[in-house]
Design an enzyme around this catalytic site. Sequence first.
Site, PDB file in Angstrom:
ATOM      1  CD  GLU A   1      -3.381   0.488   1.876  1.00 38.90           C
ATOM      2  OE1 GLU A   1      -4.434   1.111   1.683  1.00 38.90           O
ATOM      3  OE2 GLU A   1      -3.215  -0.268   2.856  1.00 38.90           O
TER       4      GLU A   1
ATOM      5  CE1 TYR B   1      -3.605  -3.960   1.026  1.00 39.24           C
ATOM      6  CE2 TYR B   1      -3.596  -2.662  -0.992  1.00 39.24           C
ATOM      7  CZ  TYR B   1      -4.094  -2.903   0.273  1.00 39.24           C
ATOM      8  OH  TYR B   1      -5.089  -2.111   0.792  1.00 39.24           O
TER       9      TYR B   1
ATOM     10  CG  ASP C   1      -2.897  -6.108   4.313  1.00 34.76           C
ATOM     11  OD1 ASP C   1      -3.573  -7.048   4.777  1.00 34.76           O
ATOM     12  OD2 ASP C   1      -3.329  -4.943   4.206  1.00 34.76           O
TER      13      ASP C   1
ATOM     14  CG  HIS D   1      -1.414  -2.595   8.257  1.00 36.61           C
ATOM     15  ND1 HIS D   1      -1.841  -3.873   7.980  1.00 36.61           N
ATOM     16  CD2 HIS D   1      -2.293  -1.761   7.633  1.00 36.61           C
ATOM     17  CE1 HIS D   1      -2.932  -3.827   7.234  1.00 36.61           C
ATOM     18  NE2 HIS D   1      -3.223  -2.553   7.002  1.00 36.61           N
TER      19      HIS D   1
END
EC number: 3.1.11.2
Length: 269
Positions: A35, A105, A144, A242
Amino acid sequence: MKLVSWNVNGLRACVNKGFMDYFRAVDADIFCVQETKLQEGQILLELGEEYTQYWNYAEKKGYSGTAVFTRLKPLRVQYGLSGEEDPEGRVIVLEFEHFQLVNVYTPNARRDLSRLEHRLAWEDRFRAELQRLDAHKPVVVCGDLNVAHQEIDLRHPKPNTGNSGFTFEERGKMSALLESGFIDSFRHLYPERAGVYSWWSYMPKVRERNVGWRIDYFLMSKRLAPALREAEIACEVMGSDHCPVLLELDPAAWPTPRADEDNLLVGHP
């Protein structure tokens, strides 16, 4: 060998919140981010000459994106899943001498689950890609994954059952991935450790009260398990919603290569 993965939720913002201090302090051999929310040329990271940077940008501005910063020189690099365009910049694969690294991701199903079908179809293609890679050389997967696999992986499992990131369908895809030949490094070492999360909502007091989810992972081929030395979640590190997750491997314990392993990736050297 130390590897780090961190969803920075906007790298430029994270840089302003101490990213470089953590990057220098952790001293990783490979550092993966998700991200990034960047386009090419929007940031210049001075990481030192020992690191090579690989970026996969999303076409949509301010959205998604992945990057890998590595001291180890990869044999080859692949952007996206094999044979597919990757307009959201979700996957980077680096092949090294003894293993392959996949930085990912995973698509979010969205709060209203409007993207759940897309997510599940993507999961099937992603699992097939990992199996293809693993058939030739062991794989380390980080990023993630946008799912809390088990009830122990989030603070409030009951009220969140069926919500995005904790649907039976998403959890089932994670189970299928692990059953196809991979281990969750953190759970492999700490099967009963609760209260350790990698993501918290930005709502007030949520992180302070540790109302979190563990959705950031290091997975690895089962045959790499003898090389696993540590798997950590750096809950104390701020700068994003995160926190970083870490993996330590012992290169002296790499499995003996199989006769059929070769350099199969197609991409940029």
